[in-house]
Design a protein around this motif. Structure first.
Motif, PDB file in Angstrom:
ATOM      1  N   VAL A 216       0.908  -1.303   0.060  1.00  0.00           N
ATOM      2  CA  VAL A 216       0.350  -0.059   0.337  1.00  0.00           C
ATOM      3  C   VAL A 216       0.919   1.188  -0.292  1.00  0.00           C
ATOM      4  CG1 VAL A 216      -1.398   1.253   1.240  1.00  0.00           C
ATOM      5  CG2 VAL A 216      -1.878  -1.252   1.008  1.00  0.00           C
ATOM      6  N   LEU A 217       2.199   1.198   0.736  1.00  0.00           N
ATOM      7  CA  LEU A 217       2.886   2.678   0.558  1.00  0.00           C
ATOM      8  C   LEU A 217       3.561   2.574  -0.442  1.00  0.00           C
ATOM      9  CD1 LEU A 217       4.050   2.533   4.216  1.00  0.00           C
ATOM     10  CD2 LEU A 217       2.854   3.850   3.222  1.00  0.00           C
ATOM     11  N   MET A 218       3.990   1.295  -1.062  1.00  0.00           N
ATOM     12  CA  MET A 218       4.387   1.032  -2.627  1.00  0.00           C
ATOM     13  C   MET A 218       3.500   2.651  -3.707  1.00  0.00           C
ATOM     14  SD  MET A 218       6.662  -2.486  -2.343  1.00  0.00           S
ATOM     15  CE  MET A 218       6.991  -1.961  -3.967  1.00  0.00           C
ATOM     16  N   VAL A 219       2.770   1.453  -3.830  1.00  0.00           N
ATOM     17  CA  VAL A 219       1.761   2.656  -4.679  1.00  0.00           C
ATOM     18  C   VAL A 219       1.291   3.516  -3.875  1.00  0.00           C
ATOM     19  CG1 VAL A 219      -0.764   2.315  -5.329  1.00  0.00           C
ATOM     20  CG2 VAL A 219       0.105   0.133  -4.799  1.00  0.00           C
ATOM     21  N   TYR A 221       3.006   6.915  -2.308  1.00  0.00           N
ATOM     22  CA  TYR A 221       4.150   7.343  -2.348  1.00  0.00           C
ATOM     23  C   TYR A 221       4.972   7.364  -4.033  1.00  0.00           C
ATOM     24  CZ  TYR A 221       5.305   8.002   2.918  1.00  0.00           C
ATOM     25  OH  TYR A 221       4.477   7.552   4.020  1.00  0.00           O
ATOM     26  N   GLY A 222       4.859   5.917  -4.347  1.00  0.00           N
ATOM     27  CA  GLY A 222       5.095   5.819  -6.065  1.00  0.00           C
ATOM     28  C   GLY A 222       4.233   7.024  -6.437  1.00  0.00           C
ATOM     29  N   MET A 223       2.894   7.076  -6.837  1.00  0.00           N
ATOM     30  CA  MET A 223       1.242   7.897  -7.319  1.00  0.00           C
ATOM     31  C   MET A 223       1.976   9.297  -6.642  1.00  0.00           C
ATOM     32  SD  MET A 223      -1.445   5.457  -7.532  1.00  0.00           S
ATOM     33  CE  MET A 223      -2.071   6.518  -8.348  1.00  0.00           C
ATOM     34  N   ALA A 224       2.622   9.624  -5.282  1.00  0.00           N
ATOM     35  CA  ALA A 224       2.106  10.199  -4.073  1.00  0.00           C
ATOM     36  C   ALA A 224       3.296  11.641  -6.092  1.00  0.00           C
ATOM     37  CB  ALA A 224       2.229  10.461  -3.144  1.00  0.00           C
ATOM     38  N   LEU A 225       4.266  10.795  -5.210  1.00  0.00           N
ATOM     39  CA  LEU A 225       5.684  11.663  -5.769  1.00  0.00           C
ATOM     40  C   LEU A 225       5.575  11.983  -6.961  1.00  0.00           C
ATOM     41  CD1 LEU A 225       7.985   9.934  -2.796  1.00  0.00           C
ATOM     42  CD2 LEU A 225       7.008  12.341  -3.068  1.00  0.00           C
ATOM     43  N   SER A 226       5.746  10.998  -7.546  1.00  0.00           N
ATOM     44  CA  SER A 226       5.327  11.184  -9.385  1.00  0.00           C
ATOM     45  C   SER A 226       4.234  12.625  -9.506  1.00  0.00           C
ATOM     46  CB  SER A 226       5.246  10.394  -9.590  1.00  0.00           C
ATOM     47  OG  SER A 226       6.029   9.241  -9.520  1.00  0.00           O
ATOM     48  N   GLY A 227       2.652  12.380  -8.852  1.00  0.00           N
ATOM     49  CA  GLY A 227       2.285  12.544  -9.023  1.00  0.00           C
ATOM     50  C   GLY A 227       2.917  15.018  -8.630  1.00  0.00           C
ATOM     51  N   ALA A 228       3.443  14.726  -7.404  1.00  0.00           N
ATOM     52  CA  ALA A 228       4.098  16.010  -7.924  1.00  0.00           C
ATOM     53  C   ALA A 228       4.818  16.805  -8.228  1.00  0.00           C
ATOM     54  CB  ALA A 228       4.393  15.917  -6.699  1.00  0.00           C
ATOM     55  N   GLY A 229       5.469  15.278  -9.403  1.00  0.00           N
ATOM     56  CA  GLY A 229       6.429  15.537 -10.086  1.00  0.00           C
ATOM     57  C   GLY A 229       8.015  15.732  -9.544  1.00  0.00           C
ATOM     58  N   LEU A 230       8.046  15.660  -8.664  1.00  0.00           N
ATOM     59  CA  LEU A 230       9.616  15.157  -8.105  1.00  0.00           C
ATOM     60  C   LEU A 230      10.337  14.687  -8.744  1.00  0.00           C
ATOM     61  CD1 LEU A 230      11.615  15.577  -5.476  1.00  0.00           C
ATOM     62  CD2 LEU A 230      10.817  13.591  -4.772  1.00  0.00           C
ATOM     63  N   ASN A 231      11.635  14.495  -9.417  1.00  0.00           N
ATOM     64  CA  ASN A 231      12.009  13.907 -10.338  1.00  0.00           C
ATOM     65  C   ASN A 231      12.722  12.735  -9.156  1.00  0.00           C
ATOM     66  OD1 ASN A 231      12.876  16.081 -12.093  1.00  0.00           O
ATOM     67  ND2 ASN A 231      14.784  16.495 -10.552  1.00  0.00           N
ATOM     68  N   PHE A 232      12.916  11.512  -9.664  1.00  0.00           N
ATOM     69  CA  PHE A 232      12.985  10.095  -9.613  1.00  0.00           C
ATOM     70  C   PHE A 232      11.942   9.838  -8.123  1.00  0.00           C
ATOM     71  CE2 PHE A 232      17.226  12.502  -9.986  1.00  0.00           C
ATOM     72  CZ  PHE A 232      17.502  11.704 -10.967  1.00  0.00           C
ATOM     73  N   GLY A 233      10.212  10.529  -8.498  1.00  0.00           N
ATOM     74  CA  GLY A 233       9.490  10.317  -7.801  1.00  0.00           C
ATOM     75  C   GLY A 233       9.165   8.332  -7.799  1.00  0.00           C
ATOM     76  N   LEU A 234       9.154   8.031  -8.616  1.00  0.00           N
ATOM     77  CA  LEU A 234       8.676   6.842  -8.440  1.00  0.00           C
ATOM     78  C   LEU A 234       9.485   5.799  -8.098  1.00  0.00           C
ATOM     79  CD1 LEU A 234       6.630   4.260  -9.608  1.00  0.00           C
ATOM     80  CD2 LEU A 234       8.338   4.260 -11.528  1.00  0.00           C
ATOM     81  N   THR A 240      10.721   3.902  -1.045  1.00  0.00           N
ATOM     82  CA  THR A 240      10.413   3.727   1.058  1.00  0.00           C
ATOM     83  C   THR A 240       9.050   3.220   1.389  1.00  0.00           C
ATOM     84  OG1 THR A 240      10.896   6.378   0.545  1.00  0.00           O
ATOM     85  CG2 THR A 240       8.909   5.925   1.885  1.00  0.00           C
ATOM     86  N   GLY A 241       8.981   2.752   0.249  1.00  0.00           N
ATOM     87  CA  GLY A 241       7.203   1.611   0.840  1.00  0.00           C
ATOM     88  C   GLY A 241       8.090   0.454   1.220  1.00  0.00           C
ATOM     89  N   PHE A 242       9.651  -0.176  -0.442  1.00  0.00           N
ATOM     90  CA  PHE A 242       9.807  -1.074   0.401  1.00  0.00           C
ATOM     91  C   PHE A 242      10.633  -1.423   2.097  1.00  0.00           C
ATOM     92  CE2 PHE A 242      13.855  -4.287  -0.439  1.00  0.00           C
ATOM     93  CZ  PHE A 242      12.869  -5.803  -0.915  1.00  0.00           C
ATOM     94  N   LEU A 243      11.190  -0.134   2.693  1.00  0.00           N
ATOM     95  CA  LEU A 243      11.724   0.234   3.226  1.00  0.00           C
ATOM     96  C   LEU A 243      10.741   0.111   4.078  1.00  0.00           C
ATOM     97  CD1 LEU A 243      15.233   2.718   2.605  1.00  0.00           C
ATOM     98  CD2 LEU A 243      14.662  -0.580   2.462  1.00  0.00           C
TER      99      LEU A 243
END
Length: 367
Positions: A216-219, A221-234, A240-243
C-alpha cells in the motif's frame, strides 16, 4: 530421556540446520522464496478449498495469477526503475554539491564563526566523500546488478523455480503439516503445538500484514511523489514503501531523499518542498494509525531493533536467503525466548521454592 539429553538433542538439531543453511546458502534462495510465497498465499488457497474448489486447481489458479501480475509489473515498472536508478546515481554528486552550496551560502557567517579557516577544507572533504561513495554505488549497480552471466542465470532460476516450488508446497500444505505434527514427541506434543501456533501467529501477523502495508505504501508514495513532479519520484516512492518492512525506516529514508531532491529541484520555491513534506506526513500518519494497527497489530512481538539486528546478522551469514529467513526466524526465536522466560519464572530457580516430587503428598501427620 533425561532433560539434559533432550536439550542436547534439540541444540544439536539446530546446529545441524544452521550449518546446512550456511553450506547451501548459494542455492537456497529459490526454495526459500517458494516457501515464503506458499506461506503467504496459503490462506487464499484454503478459502478456495472451503468453497469446494479442488486444492490443486486453487493452487494453480493462485500461482498463475500471481505470476501474470508479477510479469506485467516487471515489464512495465522495471525498465523505468532501472533508468531512474542509473540517472539518480549519476546525478547524486551534483545534488549533494548543490545542497552543500545552499547550506553554506545561507549560513556562511554562522559556519565561518564555528569552523573558521577550516570551512573550505571541510567542504572539500564532504565533496570527496560523496564522490567516492557515489562512484562505489555506481560501480556496484553496474557490475553487480546488471552484468554477469552468473547473475542472469541466478535470477532466471529464481523466477522459474520459485513459482514451481510454491505450487507444490501449496498443493501439499495440509498433508505436510499433518506429517510434521505426527513426528512430534508424544509427551510434549501439546506444548510444541502451542509454540508452533504462537510462532504462526507472529509470522503471519508480520509477514502477511507488513507485506500488505509495504505494498500500500509503495503505491501511495510512488503515485504521490510522481504526481508532485519530483525527480525520481517513482524510484523514491517504491523504495520508501519497500523499506517500510522495518517500521519507520522506510519513511525516514524516503523523507530524507525526497526532501533533498525537492530542495535542489524546486529551489527557491519552498511551496513544493512543503508539498513533499505533506505527502510524507500523510503517509506516516496513515502507516502509524491505520495500516499498522489494523494489518499487523500488537501481537507480533517483533521489536524494530530486534528485527534490524536479525536482518543484518542473517544477511551477513546466509546472504539474500538469510534476509528472507530473518523475519520468520526472529519471530520464532522471540516466541521461544518468551516461553523460556515463562518457564524460568515458574521454576524453583526463580521462586526459590522446590516443587514437590510426584510421590510426595502435601504432608503427613506426625505419629
Amino acid at each position: 530421556m533425561t532433560l539434559q539429553r533432550q536439550v542436547g538433542f534439540w541444540i544439536g538439531g539446530l546446529a545441524v540446520l544452521a550449518l546446512s543453511l550456511y553450506v547451501l546458502r548459494g542455492i537456497l534462495l529459490p526454495f526459500i522464496a517458494g516457501l515464503a510465497l506458499a506461506y503467504f498465499l496459503d490462506p487464499i488457497v484454503s478459502r478456495l478449498e472451503g468453497i469446494k474448489v479442488p486444492r490443486v486447481a486453487g493452487a494453480l489458479a493462485v500461482i498463475g495469477t500471481f505470476v501474470v501480475i508479477f510479469i506485467v509489473l516487471t515489464v512495465v515498472i522495471v525498465p523505468i526503475l532501472a533508468n531512474q536508478l542509473t540517472s539518480f546515481v549519476a546525478r547524486l554528486p551534483s545534488y549533494v554539491v548543490q545542497l552543500q552550496a545552499l547550506a553554506t551560502e545561507q549560513n556562511r557567517e554562522w559556519l565561518q564563526r564555528v569552523l573558521g579557516d577550516r570551512l573550505p577544507d571541510v567542504s572539500r572533504s564532504v565533496a570527496d566523500i560523496v564522490t567516492q561513495s557515489t562512484g562505489w554505488i555506481a560501480g556496484f549497480v553496474q557490475q553487480s546488478l546488471w552484468t554477469g552471466g552468473a547473475t542472469f542465470i541466478y535470477i532466471f532460476g529464481l523466477f522459474i523455480i520459485t513459482p514451481v516450488v510454491a505450487f507444490y508446497l501449496l498443493k501439499d500444505w495440509p498433508r505436510m503439516m499433518e506429517k510434521i505434527d505426527s513426528w512430534l514427541p508424544l509427551q510434549h506434543r501439546e506444548t510444541i503445538l502451542g509454540l508452533m501456533r504462537e510462532m504462526n501467529v507472529a509470522m503471519a501477523g508480520f509477514v502477511r500484514g507488513q507485506a500488505t502495508v509495504c505494498f500500500v505504501l509503495m503505491v501511495y508514495y510512488g503515485m504521490a511523489l510522481s504526481g508532485a513532479g519530483l525527480n525520481f519520484g517513482l524510484l523514491i516512492g517504491l523504495g520508501t514503501g519497500f523499506l517500510s518492512f522495518i517500521p519507520y525506516v522506510g519513511s525516514i529514508t524516503g523523507l530524507t531523499l525526497a526532501v533533498g531532491v525537492a530542495i535542489v529541484q524546486f529551489w527557491p520555491q519552498w511551496t513544493m518542498v512543503f508539498v513533499i513534506l505533506a505527502i510524507f506526513g500523510i503517509g506516516i500518519f496513515f502507516e502509524s494509525y491505520v495500516l499498522y494497527p489494523n494489518l499487523v497489530g500488537e501481537s507480533v512481538g517483533l521489536h524494530p531493533v530486534w528485527l534490524m539486528f536479525a536482518l543484518f546478522s542473517f544477511g551477513a551469514l546466509f546472504g539474500f536467503a538469510g534476509l528472507m529467513l530473518a523475519v520468520p526466524l526472529a519471530a520464532s526465536l522471540g516466541v521461544l525466548t518468551r516461553f523460556a522466560i515463562r518457564q524460568y519464572l515458574a521454576s524453583p530457580l526463580f521462586t526459590g521454592v522446590a516443587r514437590p516430587r510426584p510421590h510426595e503428598g502435601p504432608g503427613r501427620p506426625e505419629m
